[in-house]
Design a protein around this motif. Structure first.
Motif, PDB file in Angstrom:
ATOM      1  N   ASP A  34       0.801  -1.221   0.000  1.00 30.29           N
ATOM      2  CA  ASP A  34       0.000   0.000   0.000  1.00 30.29           C
ATOM      3  C   ASP A  34       0.836   1.273   0.000  1.00 30.29           C
ATOM      4  OD1 ASP A  34      -2.121  -1.698   0.081  1.00 30.29           O
ATOM      5  OD2 ASP A  34      -2.767  -1.204   2.118  1.00 30.29           O
ATOM      6  N   ALA A  35       1.985   1.241   0.671  1.00 28.81           N
ATOM      7  CA  ALA A  35       2.795   2.454   0.796  1.00 28.81           C
ATOM      8  C   ALA A  35       3.948   2.477  -0.200  1.00 28.81           C
ATOM      9  CB  ALA A  35       3.318   2.585   2.227  1.00 28.81           C
ATOM     10  N   LEU A  36       4.824   1.465  -0.145  1.00 30.14           N
ATOM     11  CA  LEU A  36       5.968   1.473  -1.055  1.00 30.14           C
ATOM     12  C   LEU A  36       5.533   1.356  -2.512  1.00 30.14           C
ATOM     13  CD1 LEU A  36       8.676  -0.652   0.808  1.00 30.14           C
ATOM     14  CD2 LEU A  36       8.363   1.824   0.750  1.00 30.14           C
ATOM     15  N   MET A  37       4.495   0.550  -2.761  1.00 32.79           N
ATOM     16  CA  MET A  37       4.030   0.431  -4.146  1.00 32.79           C
ATOM     17  C   MET A  37       3.360   1.711  -4.640  1.00 32.79           C
ATOM     18  SD  MET A  37       5.009  -2.308  -5.628  1.00 32.79           S
ATOM     19  CE  MET A  37       3.882  -2.634  -7.002  1.00 32.79           C
ATOM     20  N   ALA A  38       2.948   2.575  -3.717  1.00 34.28           N
ATOM     21  CA  ALA A  38       2.440   3.886  -4.133  1.00 34.28           C
ATOM     22  C   ALA A  38       3.560   4.694  -4.784  1.00 34.28           C
ATOM     23  CB  ALA A  38       1.869   4.640  -2.934  1.00 34.28           C
ATOM     24  N   LEU A  39       4.799   4.515  -4.302  1.00 35.14           N
ATOM     25  CA  LEU A  39       5.933   5.170  -4.947  1.00 35.14           C
ATOM     26  C   LEU A  39       6.173   4.589  -6.334  1.00 35.14           C
ATOM     27  CD1 LEU A  39       8.495   5.466  -2.003  1.00 35.14           C
ATOM     28  CD2 LEU A  39       7.217   7.312  -3.101  1.00 35.14           C
ATOM     29  N   PHE A  40       6.019   3.277  -6.472  1.00 31.02           N
ATOM     30  CA  PHE A  40       6.143   2.647  -7.787  1.00 31.02           C
ATOM     31  C   PHE A  40       5.120   3.227  -8.757  1.00 31.02           C
ATOM     32  CE2 PHE A  40       4.231  -0.673 -10.499  1.00 31.02           C
ATOM     33  CZ  PHE A  40       5.300  -0.920 -11.358  1.00 31.02           C
ATOM     34  N   PHE A  41       3.870   3.336  -8.321  1.00 37.83           N
ATOM     35  CA  PHE A  41       2.834   3.876  -9.201  1.00 37.83           C
ATOM     36  C   PHE A  41       3.009   5.381  -9.401  1.00 37.83           C
ATOM     37  CE2 PHE A  41       0.701  -0.145  -8.306  1.00 37.83           C
ATOM     38  CZ  PHE A  41       0.190  -0.449  -9.559  1.00 37.83           C
ATOM     39  N   PHE A  42       3.656   6.061  -8.459  1.00 34.05           N
ATOM     40  CA  PHE A  42       3.994   7.475  -8.639  1.00 34.05           C
ATOM     41  C   PHE A  42       4.943   7.619  -9.820  1.00 34.05           C
ATOM     42  CE2 PHE A  42       6.797  11.066  -6.890  1.00 34.05           C
ATOM     43  CZ  PHE A  42       6.076  12.044  -7.558  1.00 34.05           C
ATOM     44  N   VAL A  43       5.981   6.767  -9.875  1.00 31.22           N
ATOM     45  CA  VAL A  43       6.914   6.796 -10.999  1.00 31.22           C
ATOM     46  C   VAL A  43       6.198   6.413 -12.297  1.00 31.22           C
ATOM     47  CG1 VAL A  43       9.006   5.744 -11.956  1.00 31.22           C
ATOM     48  CG2 VAL A  43       8.913   6.364  -9.535  1.00 31.22           C
ATOM     49  N   VAL A  44       5.267   5.472 -12.222  1.00 32.51           N
ATOM     50  CA  VAL A  44       4.462   5.117 -13.401  1.00 32.51           C
ATOM     51  C   VAL A  44       3.699   6.345 -13.892  1.00 32.51           C
ATOM     52  CG1 VAL A  44       2.457   3.799 -14.200  1.00 32.51           C
ATOM     53  CG2 VAL A  44       4.232   2.666 -12.849  1.00 32.51           C
ATOM     54  N   GLY A  45       3.098   7.099 -12.965  1.00 32.52           N
ATOM     55  CA  GLY A  45       2.388   8.321 -13.336  1.00 32.52           C
ATOM     56  C   GLY A  45       3.297   9.329 -14.004  1.00 32.52           C
TER      57      GLY A  45
END
Length: 448
Positions: free
Chosen positions: A80-91
């Motif tokens: 939920d938290a670290l993968m939000a950074l992954f999806f931030f980079v995807v964005g």
């Protein structure tokens, strides 16, 4: 070798060559780490001390100050938290592609967009066909995703014989694929929405364009807004990784200072030194490069560029492998494999990835070209595109992510993971062999 091939390709605009090279290098290395983490998770679970795997990832960690505290397991913090950074980079990558990449021109974008849509619809339909009316029906989104790290890794193994435009097409397809996964997660895998918190998150996101209008040039305020937005989205019931995507799409994409406004000395790609012996000998002065900074001046780089360059290595080399370590562990024995072979969930995922993904990509790409809406990338044949479609059948990171959202755990989640792992392994081998055959690669080598 990849760099030489990309430079030699006339079909690639210079402005995207360097970002593409950097992306390929990071994703290739990230794919290797992802594979190592996956093997480590499987070995851990199936070792005599395998019970410690779940004991660790189910350990709870509380962060915050009462009454604003979040108590989650370590696995949930990763997801939920670290993968939000992954999806931030995807964005961030999505916005870059929309502004200056393959998705910035409608005709160039049409082929990867059409192919990606087909590659999402066909696997979902196949899975739904196997599971309609059964308990595993909620997993239809699992086989829709392509794992870009593993896909790029397979292409890198084939070597420089893969044309540059094919690599660009694969990356563009993966970006559109990510957009589809984000939409699916936001709409179908979020529940119990608290609209007050969702409204608060919307208000927080509005601060990002306001900071840009105020010419706030430091990255820190934007990231602070991102943390606050993540907390609000987390409390709203919408999956918190969506906060990362929205923030990435809102980040300022243009530099605050034009390149020509930066002092010329700061823009110089190299610092030159005139060899004294050349002057003494009466020869023409020779300039020797002393320093060749890779980064352009700070004022000529956008917030998006600075954040992406800073975070992408962390997500590729740490966060995604850590996600695999936390989620790929499956106890594999005769009973588990027998259950998977007879499981509608495993079969739906496997057939969706192995058959639906490449078939959907090729069918929709063919329709787009037949209608005159798109053309094949320069120097690419349909046989090569079919090989690339097989590589796109590798589903891992986002597929595992969606499976954890679709199934709370137990046998269904295990069957889903086995289907993902088995199909991804098969498609990785098939895609590698198909690329070698269609591109004329002689030996499997890593790009230099």
């Amino acid at each position: 070798m990849a760099e030489k091939a990309l430079r030699a390709s006339p079909a690639l605009p210079r402005r995207i060559v360097r970002p593409l090279q950097e992306f390929l290098q990071r994703e290739t290395a990230g794919g290797i780490l992802l594979l190592v983490a996956t093997v480590a998770a499987l070995a851990w679970v199936n070792a005599p001390f395998g019970s410690t795997y779940e004991d660790l990832w189910q350990t709870h960690l509380t962060i915050g100050v009462h009454p604003l505290t979040i108590d989650e397991s370590l696995r949930r913090w990763v997801n939920d938290a670290l993968m939000a950074l992954f999806f931030f980079v995807v964005g961030l990558e999505i916005k870059r592609e929309l502004i200056e990449g393959e998705l910035s021109e409608p005709r160039k974008a049409m082929l990867p967009v059409a192919a990606a849509v087909g590659g999402m619809i066909a696997p979902a339909v196949i899975y739904a066909t196997f599971n309609a009316g059964h308990s595993g029906a909620d997993g239809w989104g699992i086989p829709m995703a392509t794992d870009i790290a593993f896909a790029v890794g397979v292409v890198a193994l084939v070597g420089s014989s893969v044309p540059g435009p094919m690599k660009v097409f694969l990356l563009a397809l993966a970006i559109v694929d990510d957009i589809g996964a984000i939409v699916v997660i936001a709409i179908f895998y979020s529940d119990g929405i608290q609209f007050a918190w969702l409204g608060a998150a919307t208000g927080i996101f509005v601060l990002v364009p306001l900071l840009e209008r105020m010419s706030v040039r430091s990255v820190f305020p934007y990231l602070l807004v991102g943390v606050a937005a993540w907390l609000a989205v987390f409390e709203s019931g919408v999956h918190p990784t969506i906060a990362g995507v929205v923030l990435g799409l809102l980040m300022p994409a243009h530099p605050f200072a034009a390149r020509d406004a930066v002092p010329e000395a700061a823009q110089s790609p190299v610092v030159q030194r005139v060899a004294p012996e050349a002057i003494a000998d009466g020869e023409q002065a020779r300039a020797t490069p002393l320093v060749a900074p890779e980064e352009p001046p700070r004022e000529s780089r956008s917030i998006l560029d600075r954040v992406e360059r800073g975070l992408h290595p962390w997500t590729s080399y740490l966060i995604v492998p850590l996600f695999a370590l936390a989620n790929a562990g499956i106890a594999i024995d005769g009973v588990a494999l027998s259950d998977a072979v007879h499981s509608r969930i495993s079969i739906g995922i496997a057939v969706g990835l192995m058959l639906g993904k490449p078939a959907g990509i090729l069918l929709f790409a063919w329709v787009a070209t037949r209608l005159g809406l798109a053309t094949l990338p320069g120097g690419t044949s349909w046989r090569q595109l079919a090989a690339l479609a097989c590589v796109a059948g590798i589903g891992f990171t986002v597929s595992l992510f969606i499976s954890a959202l679709a199934f709370a755990g137990g046998d269904q989640l295990r069957e889903a993971k086995l289907g993902i792992l088995g199909a991804s392994l098969v498609m990785g081998v098939i895609g590698f062999l198909a690329l070698r055959l269609t591109t004329g690669a002689s030996t499997p080598v890593l790009d230099e």
